[in-house]
Design an enzyme around this catalytic site. Structure first.
Site, short mmCIF file in Angstrom:
data_model
loop_
_atom_site.label_atom_id
_atom_site.label_comp_id
_atom_site.label_asym_id
_atom_site.label_seq_id
_atom_site.Cartn_x
_atom_site.Cartn_y
_atom_site.Cartn_z
N CYS A 163 9.26 -19.75 48.97
CA CYS A 163 9.42 -18.47 48.30
C CYS A 163 10.87 -18.27 47.88
O CYS A 163 11.78 -18.94 48.37
CB CYS A 163 8.94 -17.31 49.17
SG CYS A 163 10.16 -16.67 50.36
N HIS A 205 9.04 -12.56 51.11
CA HIS A 205 8.64 -13.67 51.96
C HIS A 205 7.31 -13.40 52.66
O HIS A 205 6.44 -14.29 52.70
CB HIS A 205 9.71 -13.97 53.00
CG HIS A 205 9.24 -14.94 54.04
ND1 HIS A 205 9.23 -16.31 53.84
CD2 HIS A 205 8.69 -14.75 55.28
CE1 HIS A 205 8.72 -16.92 54.90
NE2 HIS A 205 8.38 -15.99 55.79
N CYS A 238 9.41 -23.07 53.58
CA CYS A 238 8.81 -22.06 52.72
C CYS A 238 9.43 -22.14 51.34
O CYS A 238 10.65 -22.27 51.21
CB CYS A 238 9.00 -20.67 53.32
SG CYS A 238 8.35 -19.34 52.28
#
Lengths: 377, 377
Positions: free
Chosen positions: A306, A335, A304
């Site tokens: 983020c 998130h 991820c």
């Protein structure tokens, strides 16, 4: 006015479509997920962070804002955009849902609902005229018609008279003067009854709105029932107007609904459960509180991109969560919103590439409901 | 090792001085205010935001971190810097204060204190050896000696035996092996008794530390008593080592203490009262909850350049505060930290310009205590 809604692409195997919705504060590419900013704030997040997450449009709750701080104050501030320093599109709901779910109900009349505020018990009145007036004062880009949202389950007789009131109120909303450039969507009710859903859709289309929402779902019914209500409604909604499914859902549900032809959705789920430590990933949900993450120095979700995943570990965020630290709430919210918004981005890309069904199935098969999503905050 | 602490400038009319403290994670320009990051987070703030605010060094609480999530876990994460993703200097307190103020006390021995954790009641032991070991595991840039912090008021006999224990523990701390580049400060106790304060200072200096803190203040004594304890201690602290006054204070108090020759201070005040809606300004404090701000569309403080003041209004922040919204807590915390840190910057500039006393007096005369600062969170 230029065309409000353009269809840019249609998926060959499903009813999914990419669209472009023109609003007074900018373009929204659909399908879209709208983070919920109930009290003039998407909980924990600054406007800059929402832009960084590429949130295109957020939702404000008219009921909450009328009660506190009041539509008049927000109008005095120059409208909701200025009040909360968000310069992107805003959709306001009408207050219909909260009046029926939150307020201590007093009485329903043909003109609206008299109720007691859940905050301070003050007696208030909200009907089609008051709701539209409030949304005009808030200056949202998309206003919603004031509707009656029945509980689930409800018998056919109640659903029918409720639908009639909703349609009458929708017509009254349509007559009101809107803010410059403000769009108005109608809300189809009708509970689980196919003929009522069809009737509701047809009657709203006859009045004529800039978009059509499917309301009265996600009110406790089983997921399959929610899907059925969507399936019995969408065929009667015009293809050239956006379809907004209110209050839905999990990522797989969202993709399923896109396949049904839904263009817009909102849900408190990613933000609300974040504050309880429930993390959304492409593999499903899990609770960061689980002991196995105590010394897990990987990110909330491998791969991820983020901010939370680039900079912090599960172990740290779990510590923050268990220590009731605000930074933890921020990071988990960040998130989860990223997961939702990036999933919608991927959905739009898949539709453009003509492979949405493949994307949807891959996503669904990788996604497993985790260690009990606790939605009760 | 290169000189830990350089005096860069001395104010001509007061005991204020500008200094440069070299730590393993960077230089700290003194006088400095250290935001408190009790549970491995300065409440509400990301490390990036702290850097944006130009916070130079933050404080972590060993007591809290030992209890949760544990020094071992943080060591496993690579130390506190890595755990919380803060790459600047960190000072950890020793746990001495919290053991005596927070923990349910079991018993004091020559080796330390056995106590029950206030979180889960577990029996723990903290003494000079354990405290230093924990701070080594945390890897802070500045560790504090484990001390006994007496309550106020306390009689001379108690203050004396407490001081003796503190000095003995300080010597034991000094013998421990520290982390690479880790500095160790001693803490002068002695309560309100001048001869004890002098004795405490002399005995710590005889042991030899990288810096000297004045502890046992801000524990309920009147402000004038706090000042007296500082004035009776500083003369016996070496001029070429930093002086750290623990737990102080309001902006005017901070400036007064700088004039006394204090180089470093920490306090939860700006961050704690922010979360109650108390705003610090150069004119004093006020509560954003006050009705007069309901439709005030100016910033928290006119002329303030912090993020909250550049982007949001009092009316909005007041709304967030009353609605218990996390964004409100963030913005108020942000502003208060900016007020503190920018005041310290201006103090350093004034010292460099040889006009600190003028700056201090101007600040004090403009500053009025506001509508009751509520420090009880």
């Amino acid at each position: 006015m230029t065309c409000t809604f353009d269809i840019l692409a249609r998926d060959p195997r499903t009813a999914a479509r990419n669209g472009r919705l023109n609003t007074a504060h900018g373009i929204v590419e659909t399908p879209v997920f709208m983070p919920v900013g109930t009290q003039a704030t998407v909980k924990c997040m600054t406007p800059e962070e929402l832009h960084e997450l590429k949130a295109q449009i957020i939702l404000g709750n008219t009921y909450h804002l009328v009660i506190r701080p009041g539509a008049g104050l927000i109008a005095k501030a120059g409208g909701l955009h200025k009040f909360m320093s968000w310069d992107g599109p805003i959709l306001t709901d009408s207050g219909g849902y909260q009046v029926f779910s939150l307020a201590k109900l007093r009485k329903i009349s043909k003109d609206g609902v008299e109720f007691q505020s859940h905050v301070d018990g003050a007696t208030l009145f909200l009907g089609p005229c008051e709701s539209i007036a409030a949304q005009v004062a808030l200056g949202s880009d998309i206003a919603m018609a004031f509707d009656e949202c029945p509980h689930w389950p409800c018998d056919r007789e109640y659903a029918c008279s409720s639908l009639e009131l909703t349609v009458e109120w929708a017509a009254r909303c349509r007559e009101q003067k809107l803010a410059d450039g403000q769009l108005l969507f109608g809300i189809v009710q009708g509970s689980v009854y196919p003929e009522l859903r069809e009737r509701g859709a047809r009657e709203l289309v006859a009045i004529g709105f800039d978009g059509y929402a499917i309301g009265g779902v996600s009110v406790g019914e089983p997921p399959a029932e929610m899907v059925r209500q969507v399936e019995m409604t969408v065929p009667f909604l015009p293809p050239d107007k956006p379809r907004y499914l209110m209050g839905v859902g999990t990522p797989p549900q969202i993709l399923d609904m896109i396949a049904c032809g839904v263009d817009m959705m909102d849900c408190v789920l990613p933000t609300r459960v974040a504050r309880n430590g429930t993390i959304f990933t492409t593999s499903g949900t899990y609770s960061i509180r689980n002991a196995q993450f105590q010394d897990d120095f990987g990110p909330l979700e491998e791969g991820c991109e983020c901010y939370a995943c680039r900079r912090f570990t599960r172990a740290y965020i779990r510590h923050l969560c268990k220590a009731n630290e605000i930074l933890g709430l921020r990071l988990m919210t960040w998130h989860n919103l990223h997961l939702y918004l990036s999933t919608l981005r991927r959905a739009r890309e898949a539709i453009a590439a003509g492979r949405f069904e493949e994307f949807r199935r891959e996503f669904a098969s990788a996604y497993t409901e985790g260690i009990g999503v606790d939605e009760s905050v």
